[in-house]
Design a protein around this motif. Sequence first.
Motif, PDB file in Angstrom:
ATOM      1  N   GLU A   1      -8.264  32.822   8.035  1.00 31.28           N
ATOM      2  CA  GLU A   1      -8.115  33.421   9.347  1.00 31.28           C
ATOM      3  C   GLU A   1      -9.293  33.014  10.225  1.00 31.28           C
TER       4      GLU A   1
ATOM      5  N   GLU B   1      -5.635  45.058  14.585  1.00 28.04           N
ATOM      6  CA  GLU B   1      -4.698  44.736  15.665  1.00 28.04           C
ATOM      7  C   GLU B   1      -3.345  44.287  15.116  1.00 28.04           C
ATOM      8  N   LYS B   2      -3.338  43.821  13.892  1.00 28.41           N
ATOM      9  CA  LYS B   2      -2.056  43.444  13.307  1.00 28.41           C
ATOM     10  C   LYS B   2      -1.393  44.658  12.636  1.00 28.41           C
TER      11      LYS B   2
ATOM     12  N   TYR C   1      -9.573  42.377  13.239  1.00 28.43           N
ATOM     13  CA  TYR C   1      -8.508  41.404  12.983  1.00 28.43           C
ATOM     14  C   TYR C   1      -7.381  42.049  12.184  1.00 28.43           C
TER      15      TYR C   1
ATOM     16  N   CYS D   1      -4.788  37.796  18.496  1.00 26.57           N
ATOM     17  CA  CYS D   1      -3.511  37.910  17.806  1.00 26.57           C
ATOM     18  C   CYS D   1      -2.398  37.538  18.788  1.00 26.57           C
TER      19      CYS D   1
END
Lengths: 321, 343, 139
Positions: free
Chosen positions: B63, B122-123, B119, B78
Amino acid sequence: MVNELREAAGKLLDDGKVDLVIGWAKGSLPLASTPVFISSSDEADQLVFDSTCGNNLTVYFTKDNKKISRDRKKVGIFVKGCDSRSLVLNITEKQLKREDVTIIGVPCSGVIDTRKVRRKAEGREVLEYSQDGDTVTIKGKEFELSVPLEELLSNACLSCLRKDAEEYDLFIGEPRKFSGESDPYSDIEEYENLSADERWERMNEEYSKCIRCYACRNVCPSCYCNVCFVDQNDPQWIGKTPEITDTMIFHIIRNLHIAGRCVECGACERACPMDIRLLYLNRKVAKEVRERFGSDTGTDLDQKPAMADFREDENQDFIMG
Amino acid sequence: MIRIKKENISGFIEGLMSDYVLFAPVKDGETVSFRKIESADSIAEDYMNTDKSPKDIFFPPAEVLFSFDSGEITKNECSEKPFAVWGLRGCDVKSLTLLNMVFGTARQNPEDEMFQDPYWKEKYDNALIIQTACNDPRSTCFCNWFGGSPHDGEKADILVIYIGDAYLLDPKSDKGRKYLETVKNTEPAAKKDIKEAERLRAEADSSLSAVFELDGIVGRMSGLFNSGVWEEIGAKCVNCGACAFICPTCHCFDVQDEGKGKKGKRIRIWDTCMFPVFTAEASGHNPRELSKDRLRQRFMHKYSYFMENYGEHLCTGCGRCVVVCPVNLDIREVAKKVMSYQS
Amino acid sequence: MSEWQPKILAILCNWCSYAGADLAGVSRMQYPPNVRVVRIPCSGRVDPLMILKGLQSGFDGVLVSGCHPGDCHYISGNFVARRRFAVLKPLLEFVGVEPDRVQFSWISAGEGERFAQVVTKVTEDIRKIGPAKRLVKGA
């Protein structure tokens, strides 16, 4: 055969000829066997050998697993034809001494690729596996299939010419000799005849599946560097992400590192959790080595590894005139 | 609970695709894994569970955290649409909640956002998790060891139960409920549908093998830290990372910079305690030098450390590692061996 | 934008090929300026990883050159290298990399003219096949 195998191991241990025997035992899944380390004859009844015994046990003489054999003076090991070639290679490369190991050959009729079994079962879970001669029966919930063993064999076994150990101290049954020259590389030739674009596309398709778990490297008895080139980080030669060029370079270089040292046992391909057809590269390299340098890996204790050897008058058609 | 006829389910999937970036199990050769999908008919149907775990949707193998160019830093954003995931099994839904304990909630200091991973958040926080109940668990499934059950959907947003001629959709969270209210072409589930679902649930539950009690494993494991049990278990381990990389809960990573000159990016890459380089120190010393030390770390993280830190085992019983291990080192047998070991 | 120019990595051994390149230079021979030279002690030092790393990081081609067989400063370095290249080249073609992308030659310290010819030929070959796309990171 299983009884003979257990007796042989028990006798070696009882007579004090070995302190440890490395073999296969029944695994926890119907399609799996598992490596087992036996140090007294009353444990010998765990030993088995059948077409699920795909592990190349020579790997336990390499890498950190070497510790197992380092702690014991004399080790006995069960080998198929390919495993014995790995053992011979490791002996020629001075990784272990011939006199410290008692090699017990077993008659091999090929080992299965679990993915081929799954394919036959069309995704249904296989709960039972049994073999009778050349026929295999697989059973699951509400299905039962009889399949010729040939159709389930690991790709490596399909082109195998030396099924039984040629270097051994003891053989269970009667070893078959080198089956003679046939054309073991027809699959590679077929692949070579594809167009470059097609080959590139297929390679991309295969290697984009790689998750960089290094199962292929770690089950390989020829891969035993203390620090693998992908693990070096000062300087770091290649990236560690599953990015496609890094992944392909890892596989290409790994194959060049085992050029002339790969015995084509197929353990890497069977170990791959992502079902990558790894053997294409191995076998292409093996084909080149065999054709150009006439070397047959692991068949001779006095052999010099092909890539450490040379002849002055060798073919150099690939060098600019 | 609502009902969607079998022939209308692709309409539901297409609806999902217009509102979300949709991930679903896709067949790829002999393996099935979660992929971003473009059409409803690319979804794999006959699979028991995916070969690769769904963690890579939220925690990708590599990532990019940010990229840099001559001192200027750009954070990796994202995609604009949130994710929806269709076809997760109960074990995998649970694994996401376990990962969320590590990345999503600031356990040490709930007020402090510094401990939350942006990271991941937000997903995961915006995702719609749609679980499909397992009607036919595998022999390698052992979710029942950890309080799971093939039809247990309490941790998902929506639980989908396939009953032969239709799908029953059961909202399990506010997010799921709100979404289902917007879906057309549905009908309320009939009594006999619910009965059928209950029958399937009972059948699936009974097909699992008996629960192995893990009570006291934390203490036992710490007590056995220096014992010979690890040598016995680990003798056959070849220290590849197959188990860790297909595991839905293993989450260790390495951070590396890749770039040329003044340009580059910082990447988070999956790593595993199985690899010697994971703990190798600059001096050359490696505190987990031997294969058995690394293997011990993995099992202790699963059944001891995580329980001590978060009150859960870091294993959901999906059984993937049992299937892929090249030397058939079965995690269930490891647990049993640890519990019965007499030193 | 000006026309695309191939960028070629030339890995030359210290004792023969690098000296050959030097001779081409001091003799004021003309050859395409597309090569970037890396000097190494012996062609036997060339790890295939160096060649692949070159392609991966954006070179359009790689030329490896050492002493003629029998002339190696270290007696047999180039013989061992030759076996390595003999496997590497077909393997790269096997995966689908264009055959002319990676080339090998023997150039002695006295062959300044040959160096110029080889570089000209390699540059032309690579110009013909175009910019590298395979095994190039980020391509």
